[in-house]
Design a protein around this motif. Structure first.
Motif, PDB file in Angstrom:
ATOM      1  N   GLU A 154       0.831  -1.204   0.000  1.00 41.05           N
ATOM      2  CA  GLU A 154       0.000   0.000   0.000  1.00 41.05           C
ATOM      3  C   GLU A 154       0.866   1.254   0.000  1.00 41.05           C
ATOM      4  O   GLU A 154       0.564   2.231  -0.692  1.00 41.05           O
ATOM      5  CB  GLU A 154      -0.940   0.013   1.213  1.00 41.05           C
ATOM      6  N   GLN A 155       1.965   1.239   0.766  1.00 37.47           N
ATOM      7  CA  GLN A 155       2.899   2.376   0.763  1.00 37.47           C
ATOM      8  C   GLN A 155       3.476   2.587  -0.626  1.00 37.47           C
ATOM      9  O   GLN A 155       3.558   3.718  -1.109  1.00 37.47           O
ATOM     10  CB  GLN A 155       4.037   2.151   1.757  1.00 37.47           C
ATOM     11  N   SER A 156       3.877   1.508  -1.279  1.00 40.06           N
ATOM     12  CA  SER A 156       4.446   1.605  -2.631  1.00 40.06           C
ATOM     13  C   SER A 156       3.437   2.187  -3.604  1.00 40.06           C
ATOM     14  O   SER A 156       3.774   3.056  -4.417  1.00 40.06           O
ATOM     15  CB  SER A 156       4.879   0.226  -3.133  1.00 40.06           C
ATOM     16  N   LYS A 157       2.196   1.733  -3.527  1.00 38.99           N
ATOM     17  CA  LYS A 157       1.145   2.227  -4.422  1.00 38.99           C
ATOM     18  C   LYS A 157       0.848   3.700  -4.139  1.00 38.99           C
ATOM     19  O   LYS A 157       0.650   4.486  -5.070  1.00 38.99           O
ATOM     20  CB  LYS A 157      -0.119   1.368  -4.257  1.00 38.99           C
ATOM     21  N   LEU A 158       0.849   4.095  -2.866  1.00 34.08           N
ATOM     22  CA  LEU A 158       0.637   5.500  -2.499  1.00 34.08           C
ATOM     23  C   LEU A 158       1.722   6.376  -3.112  1.00 34.08           C
ATOM     24  O   LEU A 158       1.433   7.416  -3.708  1.00 34.08           O
ATOM     25  CB  LEU A 158       0.612   5.669  -0.978  1.00 34.08           C
ATOM     26  N   ILE A 159       2.954   5.948  -3.024  1.00 33.04           N
ATOM     27  CA  ILE A 159       4.070   6.716  -3.597  1.00 33.04           C
ATOM     28  C   ILE A 159       3.941   6.771  -5.117  1.00 33.04           C
ATOM     29  O   ILE A 159       4.114   7.829  -5.730  1.00 33.04           O
ATOM     30  CB  ILE A 159       5.419   6.109  -3.155  1.00 33.04           C
ATOM     31  N   GLU A 160       3.609   5.650  -5.738  1.00 34.61           N
ATOM     32  CA  GLU A 160       3.448   5.601  -7.194  1.00 34.61           C
ATOM     33  C   GLU A 160       2.360   6.575  -7.674  1.00 34.61           C
ATOM     34  O   GLU A 160       2.567   7.350  -8.607  1.00 34.61           O
ATOM     35  CB  GLU A 160       3.091   4.171  -7.605  1.00 34.61           C
ATOM     36  N   ILE A 161       1.214   6.551  -7.020  1.00 39.70           N
ATOM     37  CA  ILE A 161       0.112   7.433  -7.417  1.00 39.70           C
ATOM     38  C   ILE A 161       0.464   8.891  -7.129  1.00 39.70           C
ATOM     39  O   ILE A 161       0.157   9.783  -7.916  1.00 39.70           O
ATOM     40  CB  ILE A 161      -1.202   6.999  -6.729  1.00 39.70           C
TER      41      ILE A 161
END
Length: 121
Positions: free
Chosen positions: A47-54
């Motif tokens: 979820e952290q990775s996806k938050l950073i990506e978005i």
């Protein structure tokens, strides 16, 4: 009108009711409005990775400058093979502070303390 910075404290119970994308949208929408978000229970690594990506996709030259995110270090995993095999949690996410990169600066981070400086808009 009240001047200052809004801080939203989001409970673990509320986060547990949301899908990963709902969590990310909730956080990102709040931060893009200039608010600081404090999560009682941190995000999972994916979820952290996806938050950073978005977040990276939504940064604009004259507007949104991105996020600053700090999480307490993950608690140690249980010792031994049997502890992991029979229900020991591999890692436990912890309190997370997220805010606009141009307003939230981490001053100090330790295993049990996050000190941050927050500027008004």
């Amino acid at each position: 009108m009240i001047q200052g910075v809004q801080i939203d404290l989001i409970s673990a119970e509320r986060l547990d009711r949301l899908t990963a994308m709902e969590k990310i949208r909730l956080i990102l929408d709040d931060v893009m409005e200039g608010n600081i978000v404090v999560l009682e229970k941190g995000l999972a690594p994916d979820e952290q990775s996806k938050l950073i990506e978005i977040t990276m996709r939504e940064i604009t030259p004259d507007g949104f400058s991105g996020i600053e995110m700090e999480t307490y270090p993950v608690r140690d995993a249980p010792d031994g093979f049997l502890a992991r095999l029979f229900g020991g949690k591999r890692s436990e996410t912890r309190l997370t502070v997220i805010g606009p990169a141009n307003q939230l600066k981490t001053i100090k981070k330790e295993k049990d303390l996050i000190s941050a400086w927050v500027s008004s808009r």
